[in-house]
Write a protein that holds these residues in place. Structure first.
Motif, mmCIF file in Angstrom:
data_model
loop_
_atom_site.group_PDB
_atom_site.id
_atom_site.type_symbol
_atom_site.label_atom_id
_atom_site.label_comp_id
_atom_site.label_asym_id
_atom_site.label_seq_id
_atom_site.Cartn_x
_atom_site.Cartn_y
_atom_site.Cartn_z
ATOM 1 N N TRP A 45 0.821 -1.206 0.000
ATOM 2 C CA TRP A 45 0.000 0.000 0.000
ATOM 3 C C TRP A 45 0.860 1.263 0.000
ATOM 4 N N GLU A 46 2.061 1.196 0.567
ATOM 5 C CA GLU A 46 2.899 2.381 0.687
ATOM 6 C C GLU A 46 3.519 2.808 -0.638
ATOM 7 N N SER A 47 3.818 1.857 -1.480
ATOM 8 C CA SER A 47 4.484 2.192 -2.751
ATOM 9 C C SER A 47 3.490 2.092 -3.905
ATOM 10 N N SER A 48 3.308 3.192 -4.585
ATOM 11 C CA SER A 48 2.391 3.201 -5.721
ATOM 12 C C SER A 48 3.135 3.692 -6.962
ATOM 13 N N VAL A 49 2.628 3.309 -8.118
ATOM 14 C CA VAL A 49 3.191 3.698 -9.404
ATOM 15 C C VAL A 49 2.100 4.431 -10.173
ATOM 16 N N VAL A 50 2.440 5.607 -10.716
ATOM 17 C CA VAL A 50 1.459 6.355 -11.506
ATOM 18 C C VAL A 50 1.843 6.223 -12.972
ATOM 19 N N ARG A 51 0.940 5.644 -13.757
ATOM 20 C CA ARG A 51 1.146 5.485 -15.205
ATOM 21 C C ARG A 51 -0.110 5.951 -15.920
#
Length: 96
Positions: A45-51
């Protein structure tokens, strides 16, 4: 498979899966084709990727075959809005 411990009558019962099996369309995950039936093991949940303006989260999953049996464990990117809410942390009840 990480699960919550379950106590009944002072005995530890077998662990139950935390998330039920779910089916994701091809547009809801990266690195695959066709719909994917899986059981989520862990979500970062802490690490997200925006694409492309969409938020994706890394998830460790058990891929399920047509019969619902585990076919292997792997890591994939899943669209954040398609994921279930994080599980509530349960505190054990202590009886005196």
């Amino acid at each position: 498979m990480p699960t919550a411990l379950i106590f009944r009558g002072g005995r530890l019962l077998p662990r139950q899966p935390r998330w039920p099996a779910q089916e994701f369309a091809e547009s809801d995950y990266h690195h695959g084709s066709g719909s994917l039936r899986l059981r989520i093991v862990h979500i970062e949940w802490e690490s997200s990727v925006v694409r492309d303006g969409t938020t994706w989260l890394v998830a460790e999953i058990d891929e399920l075959d047509a019969a619902g049996h585990p076919a292997g464990r792997r890591h994939i990117l899943i669209r954040a809005e398609r994921l279930p809410a994080p599980l509530a942390r349960k505190r054990p009840r202590l009886r005196v």
